[in-house]
Scaffold this motif. Structure first.
Motif, PDB file in Angstrom:
ATOM      1  N   PRO A  75      27.393  26.082 -15.645  1.00 35.46           N
ATOM      2  CA  PRO A  75      26.610  25.498 -14.547  1.00 35.46           C
ATOM      3  C   PRO A  75      25.753  26.561 -13.861  1.00 35.46           C
ATOM      4  O   PRO A  75      26.210  27.678 -13.619  1.00 35.46           O
ATOM      5  CB  PRO A  75      27.664  24.959 -13.580  1.00 35.46           C
ATOM      6  N   MET A  76      24.520  26.207 -13.578  1.00 39.08           N
ATOM      7  CA  MET A  76      23.581  27.101 -12.907  1.00 39.08           C
ATOM      8  C   MET A  76      23.258  26.563 -11.517  1.00 39.08           C
ATOM      9  O   MET A  76      23.163  25.350 -11.325  1.00 39.08           O
ATOM     10  CB  MET A  76      22.286  27.238 -13.703  1.00 39.08           C
ATOM     11  N   LEU A  77      23.093  27.471 -10.570  1.00 41.13           N
ATOM     12  CA  LEU A  77      22.805  27.096  -9.189  1.00 41.13           C
ATOM     13  C   LEU A  77      21.438  27.625  -8.783  1.00 41.13           C
ATOM     14  O   LEU A  77      21.197  28.830  -8.838  1.00 41.13           O
ATOM     15  CB  LEU A  77      23.860  27.671  -8.254  1.00 41.13           C
ATOM     16  N   VAL A  78      20.562  26.725  -8.402  1.00 43.62           N
ATOM     17  CA  VAL A  78      19.329  27.109  -7.729  1.00 43.62           C
ATOM     18  C   VAL A  78      19.659  26.996  -6.246  1.00 43.62           C
ATOM     19  O   VAL A  78      19.970  25.921  -5.761  1.00 43.62           O
ATOM     20  CB  VAL A  78      18.156  26.182  -8.105  1.00 43.62           C
ATOM     21  N   TRP A  79      19.641  28.109  -5.548  1.00 40.08           N
ATOM     22  CA  TRP A  79      19.990  28.112  -4.125  1.00 40.08           C
ATOM     23  C   TRP A  79      18.733  28.243  -3.285  1.00 40.08           C
ATOM     24  O   TRP A  79      17.760  28.871  -3.684  1.00 40.08           O
ATOM     25  CB  TRP A  79      20.989  29.218  -3.799  1.00 40.08           C
ATOM     26  N   ILE A  80      18.776  27.608  -2.113  1.00 43.64           N
ATOM     27  CA  ILE A  80      17.636  27.596  -1.195  1.00 43.64           C
ATOM     28  C   ILE A  80      18.139  27.973   0.188  1.00 43.64           C
ATOM     29  O   ILE A  80      19.024  27.329   0.730  1.00 43.64           O
ATOM     30  CB  ILE A  80      16.989  26.198  -1.154  1.00 43.64           C
ATOM     31  N   ASP A  81      17.580  29.032   0.748  1.00 42.17           N
ATOM     32  CA  ASP A  81      17.908  29.484   2.097  1.00 42.17           C
ATOM     33  C   ASP A  81      16.725  29.124   2.996  1.00 42.17           C
ATOM     34  O   ASP A  81      15.707  29.814   3.007  1.00 42.17           O
ATOM     35  CB  ASP A  81      18.157  30.997   2.089  1.00 42.17           C
ATOM     36  N   GLU A  82      16.864  28.029   3.759  1.00 38.67           N
ATOM     37  CA  GLU A  82      15.765  27.549   4.600  1.00 38.67           C
ATOM     38  C   GLU A  82      15.427  28.534   5.716  1.00 38.67           C
ATOM     39  O   GLU A  82      14.256  28.787   5.981  1.00 38.67           O
ATOM     40  CB  GLU A  82      16.120  26.189   5.213  1.00 38.67           C
ATOM     41  N   GLN A  83      16.436  29.085   6.392  1.00 38.26           N
ATOM     42  CA  GLN A  83      16.181  30.002   7.502  1.00 38.26           C
ATOM     43  C   GLN A  83      15.610  31.333   6.998  1.00 38.26           C
ATOM     44  O   GLN A  83      14.738  31.908   7.629  1.00 38.26           O
ATOM     45  CB  GLN A  83      17.459  30.274   8.308  1.00 38.26           C
ATOM     46  N   GLY A  84      16.099  31.812   5.899  1.00 37.46           N
ATOM     47  CA  GLY A  84      15.618  33.072   5.333  1.00 37.46           C
ATOM     48  C   GLY A  84      14.330  32.936   4.549  1.00 37.46           C
ATOM     49  O   GLY A  84      13.775  33.938   4.096  1.00 37.46           O
ATOM     50  N   ARG A  85      13.870  31.692   4.328  1.00 36.26           N
ATOM     51  CA  ARG A  85      12.643  31.395   3.610  1.00 36.26           C
ATOM     52  C   ARG A  85      12.623  32.035   2.227  1.00 36.26           C
ATOM     53  O   ARG A  85      11.685  32.692   1.826  1.00 36.26           O
ATOM     54  CB  ARG A  85      11.436  31.847   4.437  1.00 36.26           C
ATOM     55  N   ARG A  86      13.709  31.812   1.485  1.00 33.90           N
ATOM     56  CA  ARG A  86      13.803  32.337   0.122  1.00 33.90           C
ATOM     57  C   ARG A  86      14.640  31.405  -0.730  1.00 33.90           C
ATOM     58  O   ARG A  86      15.352  30.541  -0.217  1.00 33.90           O
ATOM     59  CB  ARG A  86      14.354  33.749   0.122  1.00 33.90           C
ATOM     60  N   TYR A  87      14.574  31.590  -2.031  1.00 33.35           N
ATOM     61  CA  TYR A  87      15.342  30.787  -2.966  1.00 33.35           C
ATOM     62  C   TYR A  87      15.554  31.593  -4.246  1.00 33.35           C
ATOM     63  O   TYR A  87      14.885  32.612  -4.459  1.00 33.35           O
ATOM     64  CB  TYR A  87      14.659  29.443  -3.257  1.00 33.35           C
ATOM     65  N   GLY A  88      16.520  31.156  -5.056  1.00 31.92           N
ATOM     66  CA  GLY A  88      16.813  31.902  -6.265  1.00 31.92           C
ATOM     67  C   GLY A  88      17.701  31.116  -7.212  1.00 31.92           C
ATOM     68  O   GLY A  88      18.002  29.942  -6.989  1.00 31.92           O
ATOM     69  N   LEU A  89      18.136  31.791  -8.261  1.00 33.48           N
ATOM     70  CA  LEU A  89      18.958  31.173  -9.301  1.00 33.48           C
ATOM     71  C   LEU A  89      20.018  32.147  -9.755  1.00 33.48           C
ATOM     72  O   LEU A  89      19.753  33.341  -9.895  1.00 33.48           O
ATOM     73  CB  LEU A  89      18.075  30.801 -10.507  1.00 33.48           C
ATOM     74  N   GLU A  90      21.215  31.636  -9.967  1.00 30.20           N
ATOM     75  CA  GLU A  90      22.270  32.416 -10.614  1.00 30.20           C
ATOM     76  C   GLU A  90      23.325  31.478 -11.174  1.00 30.20           C
ATOM     77  O   GLU A  90      23.377  30.295 -10.840  1.00 30.20           O
ATOM     78  CB  GLU A  90      22.868  33.452  -9.675  1.00 30.20           C
ATOM     79  N   ALA A  91      24.150  32.020 -12.060  1.00 32.02           N
ATOM     80  CA  ALA A  91      25.234  31.234 -12.670  1.00 32.02           C
ATOM     81  C   ALA A  91      26.281  30.924 -11.611  1.00 32.02           C
ATOM     82  O   ALA A  91      26.500  31.707 -10.687  1.00 32.02           O
ATOM     83  CB  ALA A  91      25.857  32.008 -13.820  1.00 32.02           C
ATOM     84  N   GLN A  92      26.929  29.783 -11.737  1.00 28.40           N
ATOM     85  CA  GLN A  92      27.972  29.417 -10.786  1.00 28.40           C
ATOM     86  C   GLN A  92      29.127  30.396 -10.911  1.00 28.40           C
ATOM     87  O   GLN A  92      29.591  30.690 -12.007  1.00 28.40           O
ATOM     88  CB  GLN A  92      28.460  28.000 -11.013  1.00 28.40           C
ATOM     89  N   PRO A  93      29.618  30.921  -9.795  1.00 27.02           N
ATOM     90  CA  PRO A  93      30.747  31.856  -9.829  1.00 27.02           C
ATOM     91  C   PRO A  93      31.972  31.221 -10.487  1.00 27.02           C
ATOM     92  O   PRO A  93      32.180  30.020 -10.411  1.00 27.02           O
ATOM     93  CB  PRO A  93      31.014  32.139  -8.356  1.00 27.02           C
ATOM     94  N   GLU A 106      15.483  35.935  -7.486  1.00 21.60           N
ATOM     95  CA  GLU A 106      15.316  35.563  -6.077  1.00 21.60           C
ATOM     96  C   GLU A 106      13.841  35.690  -5.722  1.00 21.60           C
ATOM     97  O   GLU A 106      13.168  36.631  -6.145  1.00 21.60           O
ATOM     98  CB  GLU A 106      16.147  36.490  -5.198  1.00 21.60           C
ATOM     99  N   TYR A 107      13.343  34.725  -4.948  1.00 20.86           N
ATOM    100  CA  TYR A 107      11.943  34.727  -4.514  1.00 20.86           C
ATOM    101  C   TYR A 107      11.867  34.500  -3.014  1.00 20.86           C
ATOM    102  O   TYR A 107      12.703  33.820  -2.449  1.00 20.86           O
ATOM    103  CB  TYR A 107      11.148  33.608  -5.205  1.00 20.86           C
ATOM    104  N   GLU A 108      10.831  35.063  -2.398  1.00 23.26           N
ATOM    105  CA  GLU A 108      10.545  34.807  -0.991  1.00 23.26           C
ATOM    106  C   GLU A 108       9.313  33.939  -0.893  1.00 23.26           C
ATOM    107  O   GLU A 108       8.388  34.073  -1.690  1.00 23.26           O
ATOM    108  CB  GLU A 108      10.295  36.122  -0.247  1.00 23.26           C
ATOM    109  N   LEU A 109       9.303  33.055   0.106  1.00 21.89           N
ATOM    110  CA  LEU A 109       8.132  32.219   0.337  1.00 21.89           C
ATOM    111  C   LEU A 109       6.984  33.057   0.889  1.00 21.89           C
ATOM    112  O   LEU A 109       7.221  34.066   1.555  1.00 21.89           O
ATOM    113  CB  LEU A 109       8.457  31.106   1.336  1.00 21.89           C
ATOM    114  N   ALA A 110       5.773  32.605   0.655  1.00 22.32           N
ATOM    115  CA  ALA A 110       4.603  33.245   1.242  1.00 22.32           C
ATOM    116  C   ALA A 110       4.682  33.121   2.769  1.00 22.32           C
ATOM    117  O   ALA A 110       5.369  32.236   3.300  1.00 22.32           O
ATOM    118  CB  ALA A 110       3.332  32.595   0.713  1.00 22.32           C
ATOM    119  N   ASP A 111       3.982  33.978   3.476  1.00 27.61           N
ATOM    120  CA  ASP A 111       4.092  34.060   4.932  1.00 27.61           C
ATOM    121  C   ASP A 111       3.846  32.742   5.644  1.00 27.61           C
ATOM    122  O   ASP A 111       4.539  32.411   6.585  1.00 27.61           O
ATOM    123  CB  ASP A 111       3.122  35.113   5.472  1.00 27.61           C
ATOM    124  N   GLU A 112       2.858  31.973   5.228  1.00 28.36           N
ATOM    125  CA  GLU A 112       2.514  30.763   5.969  1.00 28.36           C
ATOM    126  C   GLU A 112       3.258  29.520   5.484  1.00 28.36           C
ATOM    127  O   GLU A 112       2.959  28.422   5.927  1.00 28.36           O
ATOM    128  CB  GLU A 112       0.997  30.520   5.917  1.00 28.36           C
TER     129      GLU A 112
END
Length: 193
Positions: A75-93, A106-112
């Motif tokens: 299983p793979m997890l795409v995680w989204i951090d709304e407050q940190g304005r970033r998201y990423g992917l990793e295998a389920q622990p 892991e990626y960060e959203l553009a400034d705006e």
């Protein structure tokens, strides 16, 4: 032979006529006026491209996560951090000690831009702390891809990526009808429900 100005060069040919200073100033003034008119429209164009590129990058990440889940049988997890304005992917622990060879991304959203995640069908496993204890943000929302390629019912039904300044300029992403992949919704009314 004489030039328009009536001058001859030293070798007997006519001298080339050049631009006068007034002509050069007029051309430069015309270029400044054109640049002043076009620049605001071009900046609007590039801001729109930023939103589209971010949505395209997020969609590519979901496809990558689904492909990894099927090919590795984990299983793979795409995680989204709304407050940190970033998201990423990793295998389920629990299935791997850690993602090796730089496969976790892991990626960060553009400034705006900002990202907003809707609720899941099932509330189990919505936050990162309930599912894992690794590097993921504590308040991460998850999209879980099963090893058979389907999206878990614990995954959110709607993800909005929008420009912070305008609420109407957004991209809505959600699962397809068969819950096998995420897709971009083109109907903004659905996105704003």
């Amino acid at each position: 032979m004489t030039s328009r100005t009536g001058k001859l060069c030293g070798n007997g040919r006519s001298a080339r006529a050049g631009f006068t200073l007034i002509e050069l100033i007029l051309v430069m003034a015309l270029l400044v006026v054109i640049a002043a008119i076009v620049t605001p429209q071009m900046s609007q164009f590039f801001r729109g491209r930023t939103l589209e590129n971010e949505a395209r990058r997020f969609m590519t990440l979901t496809r990558y996560g689904q492909n990894r889940a099927v090919s590795e049988g984990i299983p793979m997890l795409v995680w989204i951090d709304e407050q940190g304005r970033r998201y990423g992917l990793e295998a389920q622990p629990g299935f791997l000690d850690q993602d090796e060879d730089g496969k976790a991304v892991e990626y960060e959203l553009a400034d705006e831009l900002e990202i907003e995640v809707g609720t899941a069908i099932s509330m189990y496993g919505v936050t990162g702390t309930q599912v894992m204890g690794r590097n993921l943000p504590a308040n991460a929302r998850l999209i879980r891809f099963e090893p058979d390629g389907f999206i878990s019912d614990q995954s959110p039904e709607l993800i909005l990526i929008r420009r912070t300044a305008t609420a109407s300029d957004l991209v809505a992403i959600g699962p397809g009808r068969n819950w096998q992949h995420y897709e971009v919704y083109t109907n903004q009314i659905y996105a704003l429900r």
